[in-house]
Structure formats: structure tokens, C-alpha cells
Design a protein around this motif. Sequence first.
Motif, short mmCIF file in Angstrom:
data_model
loop_
_atom_site.label_atom_id
_atom_site.label_comp_id
_atom_site.label_asym_id
_atom_site.label_seq_id
_atom_site.Cartn_x
_atom_site.Cartn_y
_atom_site.Cartn_z
N GLY A 150 0.78 -1.23 0.00
CA GLY A 150 0.00 0.00 0.00
C GLY A 150 0.81 1.28 0.00
N LEU A 151 2.13 1.19 -0.16
CA LEU A 151 2.98 2.37 -0.15
C LEU A 151 4.09 2.17 -1.19
N ALA A 152 4.27 3.16 -2.06
CA ALA A 152 5.27 3.04 -3.12
C ALA A 152 6.71 3.28 -2.67
N PRO A 153 7.00 4.34 -1.89
CA PRO A 153 8.41 4.61 -1.55
C PRO A 153 9.07 3.45 -0.81
N GLN A 154 10.36 3.25 -1.07
CA GLN A 154 11.15 2.22 -0.41
C GLN A 154 11.69 2.71 0.94
N GLU A 155 11.71 4.04 1.13
CA GLU A 155 12.23 4.60 2.37
C GLU A 155 11.72 6.02 2.54
N THR A 156 11.83 6.52 3.77
CA THR A 156 11.55 7.93 4.06
C THR A 156 12.61 8.39 5.07
N PRO A 157 12.79 9.70 5.21
CA PRO A 157 13.77 10.19 6.19
C PRO A 157 13.37 9.80 7.62
N ARG A 158 14.36 9.44 8.40
CA ARG A 158 14.12 9.08 9.80
C ARG A 158 13.50 10.26 10.54
N SER A 159 13.87 11.46 10.17
CA SER A 159 13.42 12.66 10.89
C SER A 159 11.90 12.83 10.87
N ILE A 160 11.21 12.23 9.90
CA ILE A 160 9.75 12.36 9.84
C ILE A 160 9.04 11.03 10.11
N SER A 161 9.80 10.02 10.49
CA SER A 161 9.20 8.69 10.63
C SER A 161 8.45 8.51 11.95
N PHE A 162 7.30 7.90 11.86
CA PHE A 162 6.54 7.50 13.04
C PHE A 162 7.28 6.37 13.75
N CYS A 163 7.94 5.52 12.96
CA CYS A 163 8.61 4.34 13.52
C CYS A 163 9.74 4.72 14.46
N THR A 164 10.37 5.88 14.24
CA THR A 164 11.41 6.34 15.17
C THR A 164 10.82 6.52 16.56
N HIS A 165 9.59 6.99 16.64
CA HIS A 165 8.90 7.12 17.94
C HIS A 165 8.58 5.73 18.50
N ALA A 166 8.16 4.83 17.62
CA ALA A 166 7.74 3.50 18.06
C ALA A 166 8.89 2.70 18.67
N ILE A 167 10.11 2.87 18.17
CA ILE A 167 11.22 2.08 18.72
C ILE A 167 11.72 2.63 20.06
N ARG A 168 11.19 3.75 20.47
CA ARG A 168 11.60 4.32 21.77
C ARG A 168 10.98 3.57 22.94
N GLY A 169 9.91 2.84 22.68
CA GLY A 169 9.24 2.13 23.76
C GLY A 169 9.20 0.64 23.51
N PRO A 170 8.91 -0.13 24.54
CA PRO A 170 8.94 -1.59 24.41
C PRO A 170 7.66 -2.19 23.83
N ASP A 171 6.59 -1.42 23.79
CA ASP A 171 5.29 -1.98 23.40
C ASP A 171 4.79 -1.32 22.11
N VAL A 172 3.63 -1.76 21.67
CA VAL A 172 3.01 -1.20 20.47
C VAL A 172 2.75 0.29 20.69
N PHE A 173 3.18 1.09 19.74
CA PHE A 173 3.00 2.55 19.77
C PHE A 173 1.84 2.88 18.84
N VAL A 174 0.85 3.61 19.35
CA VAL A 174 -0.36 3.89 18.59
C VAL A 174 -0.61 5.39 18.53
N VAL A 175 -0.94 5.85 17.33
CA VAL A 175 -1.40 7.22 17.11
C VAL A 175 -2.78 7.08 16.48
N ASN A 176 -3.81 7.41 17.24
CA ASN A 176 -5.18 7.21 16.76
C ASN A 176 -5.58 8.20 15.67
N ASP A 177 -5.13 9.46 15.80
CA ASP A 177 -5.44 10.49 14.81
C ASP A 177 -4.24 11.43 14.70
#
Length: 170
Positions: free
Chosen positions: A62-89
Motif C-alpha cells: 500500500g505504499l510506493a516509496p522504499q524509504e523515508t527520512p528518519r526525521s519524519i518517521s513515526f517508527c522512530t517514535h515506536a522504537i523508543r518504547g517496548p510496546d506497540v505505539f499507537v497514534v489514533n489520529d
Amino acid sequence: MPLDPSDEPARLAELKGYGVLDTPNEAEFDAIVREAATALGVPIALISLIDENRQWFKARVGLAPQETPRSISFCTHAIRGPDVFVVNDAKADPRFSENPLVTGDPNIRFYAGAPLRTTSGKRIGTLCVIDRTARAQLTEQDTARLTLLAEKTMQALERRRQRLNAADAA
């Protein structure tokens, strides 16, 4: 628990030790993101690996790009914690409301990412799901499913690394 910046070199070394960055698609990983998208009813699912400057997608649906900058990634926030990181909106969340991934393509509204943890506990990326519409909190069942699929991803990465190590030793 936030990532310890002094641990970043060790985390990056573990990530690089998998020899997976910038490699072609592999059926096992592609199947995991398809399963995640179907199970959670989302249009986008990714196996995202976080290196120094980017998040690179080993598998994506569902996504064409192979990568995005770390500076805008949601996943950078997710790896800061041990559990599932959720942003509802994401549009209503001050951490993300001006993010170009929210204000433009792919128009992220909902994000959930389960950290990919190595055997030594380093968080090298995520298995994440994304929707273009806001959602209520993940159910306990959805959280468990995402966590299980992240564990399945790490098992696949470990098998891949063992095959590479065996080939190098031969």
C-alpha cells in the motif's frame, strides 16, 4: 522508556549485522505485511528498519516509496518504547499534525507500530500498520496480533542472518 543515545551505535551495529538493508523483496517478509494489513483491515503495512538517517522498508503493502527520512518517521517514535505505539489520529496529535506524511501523501491518520526487538533487546525497527482515516484505540486482540507478527518478523530476520552466516562460513 526512551532509547539511550549512547546505545545507538550498538543498535545500529545489530541492525547492520542482519545484512538486510537495501536488499530485494523476499516472499517471507512480503507475506507478513500482507497478513498484517488483512488482519487489521488497513491499506498500508510495513516492515520498517531504522538506520542512522532513514527508515527503510524491507516489505511494504500500500505504499510506493522504499524509504523515508528518519526525521519524519513515526517508527522512530515506536522504537523508543517496548510496546506497540499507537497514534489514533495523527492530524490531531501535536507531535505529528504538521508531519509531511500526514499533511501530504500517504495522508497518515492512524498508525500502530510494534517494535522489532533483537535477542539482546535492541529495537531495530517496526512492523507497522497505517490507515488514512483516524481510528479508535487498538483492541487487545489487534495489539496481540501486531506483537505476534513483529515476533514472526524477527524470527524471519534471524533465520535470514543464520543463512547468510552459514554461506559466509562455507
